[in-house]
Motif scaffolding. Structure first.
Motif, PDB file in Angstrom:
ATOM      1  N   ILE A 160       0.778  -1.205   0.077  1.00 16.13           N
ATOM      2  CA  ILE A 160      -0.060   0.003  -0.163  1.00 16.13           C
ATOM      3  C   ILE A 160       0.865   1.239  -0.048  1.00 16.13           C
ATOM      4  O   ILE A 160       0.687   2.157  -0.718  1.00 16.13           O
ATOM      5  N   TYR A 161       1.903   1.230   0.676  1.00  9.99           N
ATOM      6  CA  TYR A 161       2.878   2.197   0.816  1.00  9.99           C
ATOM      7  C   TYR A 161       3.506   2.626  -0.583  1.00  9.99           C
ATOM      8  O   TYR A 161       3.543   3.992  -0.711  1.00  9.99           O
ATOM      9  N   ASN A 162       3.706   1.644  -1.125  1.00  9.30           N
ATOM     10  CA  ASN A 162       4.426   1.928  -2.595  1.00  9.30           C
ATOM     11  C   ASN A 162       3.654   2.333  -3.273  1.00  9.30           C
ATOM     12  O   ASN A 162       3.842   3.135  -4.155  1.00  9.30           O
ATOM     13  N   HIS A 163       2.239   1.752  -3.282  1.00  8.30           N
ATOM     14  CA  HIS A 163       1.366   2.352  -4.452  1.00  8.30           C
ATOM     15  C   HIS A 163       0.812   3.675  -4.053  1.00  8.30           C
ATOM     16  O   HIS A 163       0.878   4.749  -4.786  1.00  8.30           O
ATOM     17  N   LEU A 164       0.753   3.973  -2.788  1.00  8.96           N
ATOM     18  CA  LEU A 164       0.581   5.403  -2.293  1.00  8.96           C
ATOM     19  C   LEU A 164       1.635   6.343  -2.658  1.00  8.96           C
ATOM     20  O   LEU A 164       1.420   7.450  -3.087  1.00  8.96           O
ATOM     21  N   PHE A 165       2.913   5.906  -2.677  1.00  4.91           N
ATOM     22  CA  PHE A 165       4.066   6.691  -3.065  1.00  4.91           C
ATOM     23  C   PHE A 165       4.096   6.875  -4.774  1.00  4.91           C
ATOM     24  O   PHE A 165       4.236   8.280  -5.040  1.00  4.91           O
ATOM     25  N   GLU A 166       3.575   5.832  -5.331  1.00  3.73           N
ATOM     26  CA  GLU A 166       3.311   6.131  -6.793  1.00  3.73           C
ATOM     27  C   GLU A 166       2.383   6.790  -7.125  1.00  3.73           C
ATOM     28  O   GLU A 166       2.718   7.970  -8.211  1.00  3.73           O
ATOM     29  N   LEU A 167       1.372   6.856  -6.553  1.00  2.00           N
ATOM     30  CA  LEU A 167       0.125   7.540  -7.121  1.00  2.00           C
ATOM     31  C   LEU A 167       0.209   9.108  -6.683  1.00  2.00           C
ATOM     32  O   LEU A 167      -0.221  10.017  -7.489  1.00  2.00           O
ATOM     33  N   SER A 168       0.922   9.288  -5.563  1.00  6.21           N
ATOM     34  CA  SER A 168       1.027  10.768  -5.172  1.00  6.21           C
ATOM     35  C   SER A 168       2.533  11.302  -5.840  1.00  6.21           C
ATOM     36  O   SER A 168       2.669  12.434  -5.462  1.00  6.21           O
ATOM     37  N   GLU A 169       2.830  10.656  -6.939  1.00  4.15           N
ATOM     38  CA  GLU A 169       4.326  11.180  -7.359  1.00  4.15           C
ATOM     39  C   GLU A 169       5.199  11.422  -6.680  1.00  4.15           C
ATOM     40  O   GLU A 169       6.059  12.470  -6.887  1.00  4.15           O
ATOM     41  N   GLY A 170       5.390  10.511  -5.638  1.00  4.85           N
ATOM     42  CA  GLY A 170       6.579  10.759  -4.622  1.00  4.85           C
ATOM     43  C   GLY A 170       6.334  11.850  -3.693  1.00  4.85           C
ATOM     44  O   GLY A 170       7.394  11.841  -2.786  1.00  4.85           O
ATOM     45  N   LYS A 171       5.191  12.336  -3.534  1.00  5.92           N
ATOM     46  CA  LYS A 171       5.112  13.605  -2.741  1.00  5.92           C
ATOM     47  C   LYS A 171       4.513  13.030  -1.264  1.00  5.92           C
ATOM     48  O   LYS A 171       4.530  13.476  -0.090  1.00  5.92           O
ATOM     49  N   ILE A 172       4.160  11.747  -1.246  1.00  3.96           N
ATOM     50  CA  ILE A 172       3.618  11.040  -0.044  1.00  3.96           C
ATOM     51  C   ILE A 172       4.612   9.792   0.239  1.00  3.96           C
ATOM     52  O   ILE A 172       4.270   8.998  -0.370  1.00  3.96           O
TER      53      ILE A 172
END
Length: 218
Positions: A160-172
C-alpha cells in the motif's frame, strides 16, 4: 356545415402548447398593433394572464423573467415590446451547448477508484502537520480496504505504501513509517458487520409488512 370545421392539423403550430391557442392569438394580436405603446400595454396584460395560468410558480425567483422570455418565444421573437429584463435572442435560444468533457482516466490501479486519486491530490496541497499525517493514513487505510475488496487475500502494508508513493508522484512517502495500518481482519469485519445490519433491517421490515398484510380486517 362540414366544410366550416377547422381541424387542429390545419391550424397554426402552437409554439408553447401549455398556454393554449387563445394566448398565442393574443400574442399575434399584440404583434400587429401599430404603436409600441399599445404593444407594451398588451404585452403586460398577456404576462398577467400567463402568471394566472401558473399560480404555483408565483414565489419562484425570476418567475417574471421566465414569463417574458416565454412571451418572446411564443411571438417567434417578432414582438417589438420593452421587457423589464434582458431579452434572449433567437440565436442564443438555438445555440447548442458545449459538449461535456468526460474524465478520461485510465489509472494503473483501477481497484482503488478515481476518488482515491482525488484524495491524494488534496492531501498534496496541505501543509505538513498532524492533519496531513492523519489524512494520509486515512487514505492508506482506505486503499488497503479497496485492495482487499478486489483481492480477498491479505496484503502487506509495504504494498500500500508503495502504491501511495507512486500515485502521489513521490510526494507522500510512508515507506519508512513505524505505524501499522488497520489489519485486514478488522477492515473486512467492519464491512461484513455493516452489510449484515442492512440485510437484517430489510428482513425485519419485510416481516413487519407481512404481519400487517396477514392481519384480519373487519
Amino acid at each position: 356545415m362540414i366544410d366550416d370545421i377547422e381541424y387542429n392539423t390545419e391550424r397554426e403550430h402552437l409554439i408553447i402548447p401549455e398556454y393554449g391557442r387563445h394566448l398565442q392569438k393574443m400574442v399575434n394580436y399584440a404583434k400587429a398593433l401599430p404603436t409600441k405603446e399599445e404593444r407594451n400595454k398588451v404585452a403586460k396584460s398577456i404576462i398577467n394572464v400567463m402568471g394566472n395560468m401558473q399560480p404555483h410558480l408565483r414565489d419562484v425567483p425570476d418567475f417574471q423573467h421566465k414569463l417574458w422570455d416565454q412571451l418572446f418565444i411564443i411571438s417567434d421573437f417578432e414582438l417589438d415590446a420593452d421587457s423589464p429584463y434582458p431579452t434572449t435572442t433567437k440565436e442564443e435560444l438555438n445555440e447548442r451547448p458545449e459538449p461535456l468533457k468526460y474524465p478520461q482516466n485510465f489509472p494503473k490501479y483501477r481497484f482503488y477508484g478515481n476518488n482515491i486519486k482525488t484524495m491524494i491530490d488534496v492531501a498534496n496541497t496541505w501543509e505538513d502537520g498532524e492533519l496531513k499525517e492523519a489524512l494520509t493514513y486515512t487514505i492508506a487505510n482506505h486503499m488497503k480496504k479497496c485492495f482487499l475488496n478486489w483481492n480477498k487475500d491479505t496484503v502487506e502494508d509495504d504494498v500500500i505504501y508503495n502504491h501511495l508513493f507512486e500515485l502521489s508522484e513521490g510526494k507522500i512517502n510512508l515507506k519508512g513509517s513505524d505505524e501499522d495500518l488497520t489489519d485486514a481482519t478488522t477492515l473486512m469485519r467492519n464491512k461484513k458487520k455493516y452489510s449484515n445490519s442492512n440485510s437484517s433491517s430489510k428482513k425485519s421490515h419485510h416481516k413487519k409488512n407481512n404481519s400487517n398484510r396477514n392481519r384480519k380486517r373487519y
